[in-house]
Scaffold this motif. Structure first.
Motif, PDB file in Angstrom:
ATOM      1  N   PRO A   1      -1.574  -6.338   9.300  1.00 11.52           N
ATOM      2  CA  PRO A   1      -2.637  -6.262   8.326  1.00 11.52           C
ATOM      3  C   PRO A   1      -3.839  -5.297   7.508  1.00 11.52           C
ATOM      4  CG  PRO A   1      -2.641  -8.729   8.037  1.00 11.52           C
ATOM      5  CD  PRO A   1      -2.090  -8.753   9.564  1.00 11.52           C
ATOM      6  N   ALA A   2      -4.502  -5.197   8.925  1.00 14.55           N
ATOM      7  CA  ALA A   2      -5.818  -4.542   9.580  1.00 14.55           C
ATOM      8  C   ALA A   2      -5.545  -3.537   9.741  1.00 14.55           C
ATOM      9  CB  ALA A   2      -5.872  -4.521  11.240  1.00 14.55           C
ATOM     10  N   LEU A   3      -4.021  -2.723  10.362  1.00 17.06           N
ATOM     11  CA  LEU A   3      -3.733  -1.187   9.649  1.00 17.06           C
ATOM     12  C   LEU A   3      -2.899  -1.383   8.982  1.00 17.06           C
ATOM     13  CD1 LEU A   3      -2.585   0.837  12.116  1.00 17.06           C
ATOM     14  CD2 LEU A   3      -0.318  -0.561  12.313  1.00 17.06           C
ATOM     15  N   LEU A   4      -2.269  -2.021   7.736  1.00 19.96           N
ATOM     16  CA  LEU A   4      -1.959  -1.549   6.734  1.00 19.96           C
ATOM     17  C   LEU A   4      -3.350  -1.311   5.552  1.00 19.96           C
ATOM     18  CD1 LEU A   4       0.378  -4.521   5.853  1.00 19.96           C
ATOM     19  CD2 LEU A   4       1.198  -2.315   6.370  1.00 19.96           C
ATOM     20  N   LEU A   5      -4.141  -1.920   6.104  1.00 16.92           N
ATOM     21  CA  LEU A   5      -5.802  -2.157   4.998  1.00 16.92           C
ATOM     22  C   LEU A   5      -5.895  -0.332   5.260  1.00 16.92           C
ATOM     23  CD1 LEU A   5      -7.574  -2.904   3.470  1.00 16.92           C
ATOM     24  CD2 LEU A   5      -8.939  -3.843   5.266  1.00 16.92           C
ATOM     25  N   ALA A   6      -6.068   0.119   7.097  1.00 16.94           N
ATOM     26  CA  ALA A   6      -6.640   1.531   7.072  1.00 16.94           C
ATOM     27  C   ALA A   6      -6.116   2.001   6.330  1.00 16.94           C
ATOM     28  CB  ALA A   6      -6.747   1.523   8.655  1.00 16.94           C
ATOM     29  N   ALA A   7      -4.006   2.067   6.875  1.00 17.00           N
ATOM     30  CA  ALA A   7      -3.251   2.907   5.799  1.00 17.00           C
ATOM     31  C   ALA A   7      -3.424   3.564   4.603  1.00 17.00           C
ATOM     32  CB  ALA A   7      -1.969   2.529   6.183  1.00 17.00           C
ATOM     33  N   CYS A   8      -3.877   2.134   4.272  1.00 20.01           N
ATOM     34  CA  CYS A   8      -4.457   2.366   2.555  1.00 20.01           C
ATOM     35  C   CYS A   8      -5.706   2.816   2.100  1.00 20.01           C
ATOM     36  CB  CYS A   8      -4.132   0.561   1.713  1.00 20.01           C
ATOM     37  SG  CYS A   8      -2.194   0.064   1.949  1.00 20.01           S
ATOM     38  N   GLN A   9      -6.473   2.910   2.621  1.00 18.51           N
ATOM     39  CA  GLN A   9      -8.045   3.195   2.804  1.00 18.51           C
ATOM     40  C   GLN A   9      -7.712   4.403   2.862  1.00 18.51           C
ATOM     41  OE1 GLN A   9     -10.138   0.652   5.536  1.00 18.51           O
ATOM     42  NE2 GLN A   9     -11.293  -0.790   3.889  1.00 18.51           N
ATOM     43  N   LEU A  10      -6.813   4.853   3.935  1.00 15.18           N
ATOM     44  CA  LEU A  10      -6.685   6.438   4.321  1.00 15.18           C
ATOM     45  C   LEU A  10      -6.129   6.817   2.821  1.00 15.18           C
ATOM     46  CD1 LEU A  10      -7.064   9.400   5.662  1.00 15.18           C
ATOM     47  CD2 LEU A  10      -4.524   8.721   7.331  1.00 15.18           C
ATOM     48  N   VAL A  11      -4.951   7.075   2.399  1.00 23.36           N
ATOM     49  CA  VAL A  11      -4.199   7.063   0.828  1.00 23.36           C
ATOM     50  C   VAL A  11      -5.573   7.403   0.054  1.00 23.36           C
ATOM     51  CG1 VAL A  11      -2.722   6.455  -0.295  1.00 23.36           C
ATOM     52  CG2 VAL A  11      -1.855   6.643   1.703  1.00 23.36           C
ATOM     53  N   ASP A  12      -5.978   6.082   0.101  1.00 22.12           N
ATOM     54  CA  ASP A  12      -7.061   6.105  -1.526  1.00 22.12           C
ATOM     55  C   ASP A  12      -8.228   6.986  -1.318  1.00 22.12           C
ATOM     56  OD1 ASP A  12      -8.217   4.478  -3.941  1.00 22.12           O
ATOM     57  OD2 ASP A  12     -10.318   4.057  -1.828  1.00 22.12           O
ATOM     58  N   VAL A  13      -8.573   7.347   0.046  1.00 26.25           N
ATOM     59  CA  VAL A  13      -9.915   8.100   0.404  1.00 26.25           C
ATOM     60  C   VAL A  13      -9.458   9.453  -0.095  1.00 26.25           C
ATOM     61  CG1 VAL A  13     -10.773   9.669   1.809  1.00 26.25           C
ATOM     62  CG2 VAL A  13     -11.452   7.194   1.971  1.00 26.25           C
ATOM     63  N   LEU A  14      -7.853   9.969   0.580  1.00 26.77           N
ATOM     64  CA  LEU A  14      -7.240  11.491   0.033  1.00 26.77           C
ATOM     65  C   LEU A  14      -6.812  11.327  -0.836  1.00 26.77           C
ATOM     66  CD1 LEU A  14      -4.422  11.004   3.246  1.00 26.77           C
ATOM     67  CD2 LEU A  14      -6.090  12.908   3.153  1.00 26.77           C
ATOM     68  N   LEU A  15      -6.614  10.689  -1.635  1.00 27.62           N
ATOM     69  CA  LEU A  15      -6.767  10.560  -3.086  1.00 27.62           C
ATOM     70  C   LEU A  15      -7.659  11.131  -4.217  1.00 27.62           C
ATOM     71  CD1 LEU A  15      -3.705   8.352  -4.167  1.00 27.62           C
ATOM     72  CD2 LEU A  15      -3.279  10.827  -3.828  1.00 27.62           C
ATOM     73  N   THR A  16      -8.360  10.213  -3.661  1.00 26.28           N
ATOM     74  CA  THR A  16     -10.095  10.178  -4.567  1.00 26.28           C
ATOM     75  C   THR A  16     -11.302  11.736  -4.362  1.00 26.28           C
ATOM     76  OG1 THR A  16      -9.526   7.955  -4.099  1.00 26.28           O
ATOM     77  CG2 THR A  16     -12.341   9.202  -4.174  1.00 26.28           C
ATOM     78  N   VAL A  17     -10.955  12.240  -2.434  1.00 28.70           N
ATOM     79  CA  VAL A  17     -12.002  13.415  -2.429  1.00 28.70           C
ATOM     80  C   VAL A  17     -11.061  14.413  -2.130  1.00 28.70           C
ATOM     81  CG1 VAL A  17     -12.897  14.102  -0.058  1.00 28.70           C
ATOM     82  CG2 VAL A  17     -13.027  12.000  -0.710  1.00 28.70           C
ATOM     83  N   LEU A  18      -9.969  14.634  -1.691  1.00 29.62           N
ATOM     84  CA  LEU A  18      -8.624  15.534  -2.490  1.00 29.62           C
ATOM     85  C   LEU A  18      -7.802  15.869  -2.610  1.00 29.62           C
ATOM     86  CD1 LEU A  18      -9.016  16.084   1.960  1.00 29.62           C
ATOM     87  CD2 LEU A  18     -10.573  17.631   0.149  1.00 29.62           C
ATOM     88  N   PRO A  19      -8.131  15.618  -4.528  1.00 26.97           N
ATOM     89  CA  PRO A  19      -6.519  15.131  -4.948  1.00 26.97           C
ATOM     90  C   PRO A  19      -5.842  16.396  -5.462  1.00 26.97           C
ATOM     91  CG  PRO A  19      -9.082  15.203  -6.393  1.00 26.97           C
ATOM     92  CD  PRO A  19      -9.454  15.536  -4.937  1.00 26.97           C
ATOM     93  N   ASP A  20      -6.149  17.841  -5.136  1.00 27.33           N
ATOM     94  CA  ASP A  20      -5.394  19.203  -5.860  1.00 27.33           C
ATOM     95  C   ASP A  20      -4.724  19.121  -3.718  1.00 27.33           C
ATOM     96  OD1 ASP A  20      -6.508  19.641  -8.116  1.00 27.33           O
ATOM     97  OD2 ASP A  20      -8.696  20.392  -7.420  1.00 27.33           O
ATOM     98  N   ASP A  21      -6.124  19.036  -2.763  1.00 27.13           N
ATOM     99  CA  ASP A  21      -5.020  19.711  -1.343  1.00 27.13           C
ATOM    100  C   ASP A  21      -3.615  18.166  -1.168  1.00 27.13           C
ATOM    101  OD1 ASP A  21      -6.714  21.741  -0.154  1.00 27.13           O
ATOM    102  OD2 ASP A  21      -8.117  20.480  -1.104  1.00 27.13           O
ATOM    103  N   PHE A  22      -4.305  17.224  -1.202  1.00 28.59           N
ATOM    104  CA  PHE A  22      -2.868  16.157  -0.893  1.00 28.59           C
ATOM    105  C   PHE A  22      -2.274  15.566  -2.427  1.00 28.59           C
ATOM    106  CE2 PHE A  22      -1.912  11.474  -0.917  1.00 28.59           C
ATOM    107  CZ  PHE A  22      -1.886  11.433   0.199  1.00 28.59           C
ATOM    108  N   ALA A  23      -2.170  17.037  -3.482  1.00 29.64           N
ATOM    109  CA  ALA A  23      -1.199  16.780  -4.648  1.00 29.64           C
ATOM    110  C   ALA A  23       0.636  16.895  -4.114  1.00 29.64           C
ATOM    111  CB  ALA A  23      -1.788  18.006  -5.237  1.00 29.64           C
ATOM    112  N   PRO A  24       0.281  18.227  -2.632  1.00 31.36           N
ATOM    113  CA  PRO A  24       1.971  17.817  -2.790  1.00 31.36           C
ATOM    114  C   PRO A  24       2.293  16.852  -1.670  1.00 31.36           C
ATOM    115  CG  PRO A  24      -0.014  19.289  -1.860  1.00 31.36           C
ATOM    116  CD  PRO A  24      -0.479  19.121  -2.259  1.00 31.36           C
ATOM    117  N   PHE A  25       1.877  16.368  -1.770  1.00 32.45           N
ATOM    118  CA  PHE A  25       2.281  14.479  -1.004  1.00 32.45           C
ATOM    119  C   PHE A  25       2.287  13.496  -1.955  1.00 32.45           C
ATOM    120  CE2 PHE A  25       0.024  17.722   1.733  1.00 32.45           C
ATOM    121  CZ  PHE A  25       1.589  17.989   2.495  1.00 32.45           C
ATOM    122  N   GLY A  26       0.251  13.654  -2.668  1.00 31.39           N
ATOM    123  CA  GLY A  26       0.535  12.756  -3.569  1.00 31.39           C
ATOM    124  C   GLY A  26       1.835  11.581  -4.602  1.00 31.39           C
ATOM    125  N   TRP A  27       2.407  12.338  -4.778  1.00 35.43           N
ATOM    126  CA  TRP A  27       3.775  11.602  -5.656  1.00 35.43           C
ATOM    127  C   TRP A  27       4.280  10.724  -4.589  1.00 35.43           C
ATOM    128  CZ3 TRP A  27       8.690  11.354  -4.144  1.00 35.43           C
ATOM    129  CH2 TRP A  27       8.463  12.409  -2.785  1.00 35.43           C
TER     130      TRP A  27
END
Length: 298
Positions: free
Chosen positions: A214-240
């Motif tokens: 669970p700790a590894l899954l949580l860390a991965a999901c938290q990274l995705v959340d920060v990428l989508l929140t802080v860098l939505p434009d730069d992460f757009a090619p991968f966000g889909w």
């Protein structure tokens, strides 16, 4: 005297009544907080560097330093540690942090678990230094130092026989947390070399949720959340690959969950139903989802 008092932060007596112990802890916390404020005043005077430089480095390098931080002392220690690291160039400070001589260390006869804990502690201290520093302060140390260390942490122990997954997980969790700090403290144009590395690591973790703790899954999901929140434009090619909607690649929302679908399928039925509505166009077969994710990552 301020440094000596700060050294006692978080200490508690081992005997006596509960009330007396609690009162002592409160007095110790107040003394530590006041001492840190005095130390901040001393640090602000350039001519006093020799008086505190060695002692602050020793305190920051002590194994229990990160665990002893509290909500009251964290912002104060952040300023003190940043002032100490700023005495060096960014590359020299990063080299010191990655030297393995601070915090939890592993010797020649250390077990694999101890070595992994030392690596995870090193990454946690690096993340702390990145967080308390100025924005883009460590850009000069990314290539050849910070990014290379993250890549090694993502692959930690994978090529060695006999290394259990449980030993590697702690290092990989710390690496994902450090990457999350990098996304916040470094401008996106300086993270170009990190994008494929992060996407590959997120794909590896999220496609096989049953094999990750669970700790590894949580860390991965938290990274995705920060990428989508802080860098939505730069992460757009991968966000889909992570959220519904049409991204820069032009993919439709029917195939958006290539990476997150295995995680939803792994959850209990009632939890998955409460988190999202089923997509009629999506393939419920987890093998098909993995194939779609592999094709998307390629």
């Amino acid at each position: 005297g301020a440094i000596a008092a700060a050294r006692g932060s978080g200490s508690a007596p081992g005997s006596g009544s509960t009330a007396a112990a609690a009162a002592t802890r409160v007095r110790s916390a107040r003394l530590s907080h006041a001492a840190l404020r005095v130390l901040l005043r001393v640090v602000a005077v350039p001519s006093t560097t020799k008086a505190w430089r060695r002692q602050v480095g020793r305190l920051f390098g002590a194994p229990p330093f990160l665990a002893s931080l509290t909500r009251a002392t964290l912002p104060l220690w952040a300023r003190v540690v940043n002032a100490w690291l700023s005495l060096e160039t960014p590359k020299a400070a990063a080299t010191l942090l990655l030297s393995g001589k601070m915090g939890v260390t592993a010797g020649v006869f250390s077990s694999r678990a101890q070595e992994a804990e030392a690596q995870a502690d090193l990454l946690r201290r690096l993340a702390f230094a990145l967080w308390v520093g100025e924005h883009n302060q460590y850009v000069g140390a990314l290539q050849g130092l910070v990014i290379d260390k993250l890549v090694a942490a993502f692959k930690y122990g994978a090529a060695l026989e006999g290394w259990s997954a449980a030993v590697r997980w702690g290092v990989q969790v710390a690496a994902l947390q450090c990457a999350r700090v990098l996304v916040v403290r470094v401008a996106p144009e300086n993270l170009t070399a990190l994008w494929p590395i992060m996407i590959a690591e997120l794909q590896r973790v999220l496609l096989e949720p049953r094999e990750a703790p669970p700790a590894l899954l949580l860390a991965a999901c938290q990274l995705v959340d920060v990428l989508l929140t802080v860098l939505p434009d730069d992460f757009a090619p991968f966000g889909w690959m992570f959220v519904p909607g049409t991204g820069a690649s032009g993919r439709s929302s029917s195939s958006f969950s290539a990476l997150l679908a295995p995680l939803l399928l792994w959850l209990p039925a009632h939890s998955a139903a409460s988190c999202s509505e089923p997509d009629e166009a999506a393939d419920p077969d987890p093998d098909s989802q993995r194939e779609a994710a592999a094709a998307a990552a390629a």
